[in-house]
Design an enzyme around this catalytic site. Sequence first.
Site, PDB file in Angstrom:
ATOM      1  N   ASP A 257       4.525  -6.885 -35.980  1.00 26.89           N
ATOM      2  CA  ASP A 257       3.602  -6.553 -34.886  1.00 26.89           C
ATOM      3  C   ASP A 257       3.667  -7.571 -33.753  1.00 26.89           C
ATOM      4  O   ASP A 257       2.633  -8.092 -33.302  1.00 26.89           O
ATOM      5  CB  ASP A 257       2.153  -6.471 -35.406  1.00 26.89           C
TER       6      ASP A 257
ATOM      7  N   GLU B 269      -0.678   4.243 -32.540  1.00 23.08           N
ATOM      8  CA  GLU B 269      -1.268   2.899 -32.610  1.00 23.08           C
ATOM      9  C   GLU B 269      -0.494   1.935 -31.715  1.00 23.08           C
ATOM     10  O   GLU B 269       0.405   2.342 -30.984  1.00 23.08           O
ATOM     11  CB  GLU B 269      -1.262   2.409 -34.071  1.00 23.08           C
TER      12      GLU B 269
HETATM   13  C1  6LW Z   1      -0.669  -2.362 -37.656  1.00 27.03           C
HETATM   14  C2  6LW Z   1      -0.085  -1.162 -37.118  1.00 27.03           C
HETATM   15  C3  6LW Z   1       1.198  -1.255 -37.778  1.00 27.03           C
HETATM   16  O1  6LW Z   1      -1.838  -2.854 -37.250  1.00 27.03           O
HETATM   17  O2  6LW Z   1       0.977  -1.663 -39.028  1.00 27.03           O
HETATM   18  O3  6LW Z   1       3.465  -1.114 -37.547  1.00 27.03           O
HETATM   19  C4  6LW Z   1      -0.335  -2.165 -39.092  1.00 27.03           C
HETATM   20  N1  6LW Z   1       2.278  -1.076 -37.155  1.00 27.03           N
HETATM   21  O4  6LW Z   1       0.067  -1.124 -35.748  1.00 27.03           O
HETATM   22  C5  6LW Z   1      -0.319  -3.434 -39.829  1.00 27.03           C
HETATM   23  O5  6LW Z   1       0.736  -4.254 -39.381  1.00 27.03           O
END
Ligand code: 6LW
Length: 522
Positions: free
Chosen positions: A34, A188
């Site tokens: 991340d 996300e």
């Molecule tokens: C995070 C989300 C993700 O917050 O995995 O790959 C979760 N992305 O954006 C935990 O890293």
Amino acid sequence: MKRVITLLIIVLGLCQGAGAQGYKNPVISGFHPDPSVCRVGDDYYLVTSSFEYFPGVPVFHSKDLINWTKIGHCLTRPSQLKLDKCAPSAGIYAPTIRYNNGRFYMVTTNVSGGGNFYVSTDNPAGEWSEPIFVEQGGIDPTLYFEEGKSYFISNGKGITISEIDIKTGKKLTEGKIVWNGTGGRYPESPHLYKKDGWYYLLISEGGTEYGHKMTIARSRSMYGPYDPNPSNPILTHINENAQNNPIQGTGHGDFVQAPDGSWWVVFLGFRPQSLLHHVLGRETFLAPVRWDVNAWPVINGNGTVDIDMNVPTLPLKPVKKPDYSTNFNENKLGVDWIYLRNPFMKNYSLTEKKGSLRLKTSPVSLDDHDSPTFVGRRQEHINFSASTLLSLKDATEDDHTGMTAYYSPQAHYDVFLKKSNNGKYKVSLNYKMGVLNHVAQEVEIPGDRVYLQVKGDKDFYSFFYSVDGKEFKFLDKINVWYLSSETNGGFTGVLIGLYAQSKNKNTKGYGDFDEFIYKPTL
Ligand code: 6LW
């Protein structure tokens, strides 16, 4: 001769300003997912998520986006980071780092309590402020600053923007959902940028496994409506063109523009190493970005990346290789060492015996969702070797101390020293694999001092011990699979840790570790 040297200095000087060709991915290896990046002048700062580990949110610095140095952590105090008994892979999720008006901000989520918050500093290598919490749900928060106003964005029921008071974290407007991606699951990791009159909203979809992808939408107004890029996704390895790529799961990224006008993206990916299992966690990768004739970003030409990136780079500013090894002579552990949850610091000492890390046994075990006496560093290379020299003191048969390849409470391989009821000492190798607890080897040794070693390769972890530090004897080997994210779920990677534990509440035993040597091999 003098002339040649002068000429050389001039040529080197000229080269300094010019970029080079090519670099290797990942740019930050091991469990560093991340990534988020910001630039101040020609300095780049990058943060990654840290889950149940303490201190939280490592901070890196670079001058060229390729060579990174870990300079500290954003969350160094329990008042900023409560991880008490949190679940594995809970705690701190994805952070964002931004710079505004002379101050650095790092915004993230503690999914184990408190939710979304940010901390700030004027020195990213130093201490960061106490947390300021924001009453907006979702994860993967980001900040956006414009004309004296501050905006907070997270992924609730969709990507949601509100204006906040940056001093207090109070919301000044209700959250507005502006986009929900292109239909992939888990929209996300939003990041908002403004370029040439467009607001660009970069997100990821598809989940952080093989289906991961990065998509983008844009609008003339911050609150939308946002139009998706007709060429989405702009980065993914889910398709045929990357089916044999050693890097998979690419997504969750952040753009940055260099002083020369070039654009780059940092993002996460993983490297499957044995029957599609990966144990190093999700790592940080880099790719160039160009803007096409329709003002949409194109990542590395076709939305895929490679280990060997044959592209022009920024002028390279190599950094000192990290010190992977230590003889514990300093009175502080280096920045790579991390603890599980909020550590009980009375169980750790670098001063009681000079040149040793003393770990006091605790009744909390590596199997618990708690804070065992454990301190570890990330496995950053598929091929590596780690060894330590330790002795066990004041022990009963209830105590043991050793080294572990640790993924989670349900997945760890431990090689350790314990005392038998005949007063002799034994090296023991145990595998914890879900409900299975397997004793693979037990060997009696002379004395209470031993070298323990673990070697990793693509397929196996192999364990060794030595009494004299010269001749290492093989104990056993086991597949990497049982420590993988695919087997165990979760978001972290393997750490090589040193630990001490006991079955007895009134334990007095301790381990003295005189050295820790970690080497990439191959
Ligand atoms: C995070 C989300 C993700 O917050 O995995 O790959 C979760 N992305 O954006 C935990 O890293």
